[in-house]
Write a protein that holds these residues in place. Structure first.
Motif, mmCIF file in Angstrom:
data_model
loop_
_atom_site.group_PDB
_atom_site.id
_atom_site.type_symbol
_atom_site.label_atom_id
_atom_site.label_comp_id
_atom_site.label_asym_id
_atom_site.label_seq_id
_atom_site.Cartn_x
_atom_site.Cartn_y
_atom_site.Cartn_z
ATOM 1 N N LYS A 34 2.837 -36.988 -2.471
ATOM 2 C CA LYS A 34 2.410 -36.002 -3.459
ATOM 3 C C LYS A 34 2.945 -34.623 -3.115
ATOM 4 C CE LYS A 34 0.015 -34.438 -6.970
ATOM 5 N NZ LYS A 34 0.428 -34.769 -8.352
ATOM 6 N N ARG A 35 3.520 -33.933 -4.116
ATOM 7 C CA ARG A 35 4.076 -32.600 -3.927
ATOM 8 C C ARG A 35 3.260 -31.583 -4.727
ATOM 9 N NH1 ARG A 35 8.219 -35.791 -5.691
ATOM 10 N NH2 ARG A 35 9.054 -34.499 -7.370
ATOM 11 N N ALA A 36 3.146 -30.374 -4.181
ATOM 12 C CA ALA A 36 2.435 -29.308 -4.892
ATOM 13 C C ALA A 36 3.232 -28.890 -6.116
ATOM 14 C CB ALA A 36 2.220 -28.117 -3.961
ATOM 15 N N GLY A 37 2.552 -28.273 -7.067
ATOM 16 C CA GLY A 37 3.193 -27.882 -8.315
ATOM 17 C C GLY A 37 2.974 -28.933 -9.385
ATOM 18 N N LYS A 38 3.450 -28.620 -10.601
ATOM 19 C CA LYS A 38 3.279 -29.524 -11.738
ATOM 20 C C LYS A 38 4.646 -29.899 -12.293
ATOM 21 C CE LYS A 38 -1.224 -27.586 -12.995
ATOM 22 N NZ LYS A 38 -1.975 -28.792 -12.600
ATOM 23 N N ARG A 39 4.712 -31.089 -12.877
ATOM 24 C CA ARG A 39 5.988 -31.595 -13.379
ATOM 25 C C ARG A 39 5.802 -32.296 -14.720
ATOM 26 N NH1 ARG A 39 5.267 -31.708 -8.336
ATOM 27 N NH2 ARG A 39 6.780 -30.543 -7.081
ATOM 28 N N ALA A 91 8.149 -29.181 -3.719
ATOM 29 C CA ALA A 91 6.819 -28.565 -3.815
ATOM 30 C C ALA A 91 6.941 -27.124 -4.296
ATOM 31 C CB ALA A 91 6.131 -28.618 -2.447
ATOM 32 N N HIS A 92 5.963 -26.712 -5.114
ATOM 33 C CA HIS A 92 6.010 -25.371 -5.692
ATOM 34 C C HIS A 92 4.594 -24.830 -5.817
ATOM 35 C CE1 HIS A 92 8.164 -22.129 -7.581
ATOM 36 N NE2 HIS A 92 9.265 -22.852 -7.711
ATOM 37 N N ASP A 93 4.487 -23.634 -6.426
ATOM 38 C CA ASP A 93 3.173 -23.047 -6.654
ATOM 39 C C ASP A 93 2.322 -23.984 -7.507
ATOM 40 O OD1 ASP A 93 4.069 -20.822 -5.296
ATOM 41 O OD2 ASP A 93 4.555 -19.687 -7.119
ATOM 42 N N PRO A 94 1.010 -23.987 -7.300
ATOM 43 C CA PRO A 94 0.152 -24.913 -8.059
ATOM 44 C C PRO A 94 0.248 -24.762 -9.570
ATOM 45 C CG PRO A 94 -1.042 -23.976 -6.205
ATOM 46 C CD PRO A 94 0.251 -23.218 -6.296
#
Length: 379
Positions: free
Chosen positions: A182-187, A254-257
């Motif tokens: 699981k990676r941070a951020g949304k896709r 991963a990126h900002d939430p």
């Protein structure tokens, strides 16, 4: 001005022009594409594509065959000066026709090979024109599977005249095998009932809408056309199959939430030729949201007359099932429909009926925009 986009069959110019006439990414003198290049010396390095461009579409048999050039012309009109066509070409980008000599006189910098065929090879009669472009001081850039730098006449001419050839479809870095962590951020991933059906267009339209609302969003290109438009990305169909999901994980880290990566889909789970790359892309994208892309007037899968288009609800269901492997919480948030072959009343009726049937916002990005999908996504 008629629009040359895989999304349209040249019949919705008025709406399309209002969407992107100014080129929403802004004017540039060059596009720097990191990690994609094969200069005459044979070494790999980053490439800077000099603009403006003439777009070479050769003898494309139909509009979809010129979809790379069409996408560049639509989303980057400020850097496209004309089109180069050969006899028998049935595509039209709505740009001025040029000879290669006229292109040189107009001080264009890079000839983009913006058409393809099944297999992505160089067409008959193309080589001489591209050699002439190098002789006249222009660079070449291509998204074909067939590398221009593997063609002796082009490679030799580039070396002789000090010109650059960029084969942007071929990534030069290595990727790890996907791990599904699981990676941070949304896709958000665009998927489709078929190939060449508007997945890139929809992702770009979603990026434009989200950025216009002040949201954090970035388009992630997974094909050669998107790379030419955005300036970076990975052409997923040129990655060794074991590493496709890992390449997508690298492309969308991963990126900002509250940040959304809008990932361009490829192929279709229901297309016998391209389902493999579609599935690996879905797993690597780990999408929180899917947008299904569809064209209701197609009689069969692109290039496969013996395969009908899948049922739309079934296609949504199967894509959700596939995406649940790496994100159990994935959901479909809308349907992007290409109604270019329908008149205004028929398009309106189809969108309304489909929305009622699926319980999801159904939009045509050119006719009405993608705002309802974003509203549903954030609601």
């Amino acid at each position: 001005m008629a629009q040359g986009c895989a999304w349209r069959r040249m019949n919705s110019a008025d709406a399309a022009i209002s969407l992107c006439a100014e080129g929403f990414r802004g004017p540039v003198q060059f596009l720097k594409i990191a990690g994609f290049a094969n200069p005459p010396c044979g070494k790999v390095r980053a490439v800077t594509l000099r603009t403006p461009y003439p777009l070479f579409i050769g003898d494309a048999p139909d509009q979809l065959a010129a979809k790379t050039a069409a996408g560049i012309a639509f989303w980057r009109p400020e850097i496209c000066l004309g089109q180069l066509r050969l006899p028998g070409c049935r595509a039209d980008l709505g740009l001025p026709d040029m000879t290669i000599e006229e292109a040189a006189a107009a001080d264009v910098k890079t000839v983009i090979v913006g058409t393809t065929n099944r297999g992505g090879v160089l067409g008959e009669g193309w080589e001489g024109l591209l050699v002439r472009a190098l002789e006249l001081g222009m660079d070449l850039a291509s998204g074909l599977h067939h590398r221009l730098t593997d063609i002796p006449a082009l490679r030799d001419a580039a070396a002789r005249h000090g010109r650059q050839i960029a084969d942007v479809r071929h990534p030069t870095r290595e990727f790890a095998v996907g791990n599904g962590v699981k990676r941070a951020g949304k896709r958000l991933l665009t998927v489709g009932t078929d190939c060449s059906i508007g997945k890139m267009f929809t992702a770009l339209a979603l990026e434009k809408e989200m950025c216009g609302r002040g949201l954090k969003a970035d388009f992630r290109a997974t094909g050669q056309t998107g790379i030419f438009i955005a300036g970076d990305g990975v052409s997923i169909d040129a990655v060794v199959s074991d590493f496709v999901s890992g390449a997508v994980e690298w492309l969308s880290p991963a990126h900002d939430p509250d940040h959304w990566d809008l990932i361009e889909g490829q192929g279709s789970l229901f297309h016998a030729s391209y389902a493999g790359v579609s599935l690996a892309l879905i797993h690597g994208a780990q999408p929180d949201a899917l947008v299904m892309c569809h064209e209701p007037t197609r009689l069969h899968m692109r290039g496969l007359p013996h395969y009908p288009l899948p049922d739309l609800p079934l296609c949504i269901e199967r894509n959700i099932e596939a995406a649940q492997l790496t994100n159990p919480a994935v959901r479909c948030v809308g349907v992007s429909v290409n109604t270019g072959a329908l008149d205004t009343a028929a398009a309106r009726d189809y969108l309304r009926q489909t929305e009622d049937r699926l319980g999801l916002p159904c939009v045509d990005p050119v006719r009405i925009g993608v705002g309802p999908i974003i509203d549903h996504l954030l609601g």
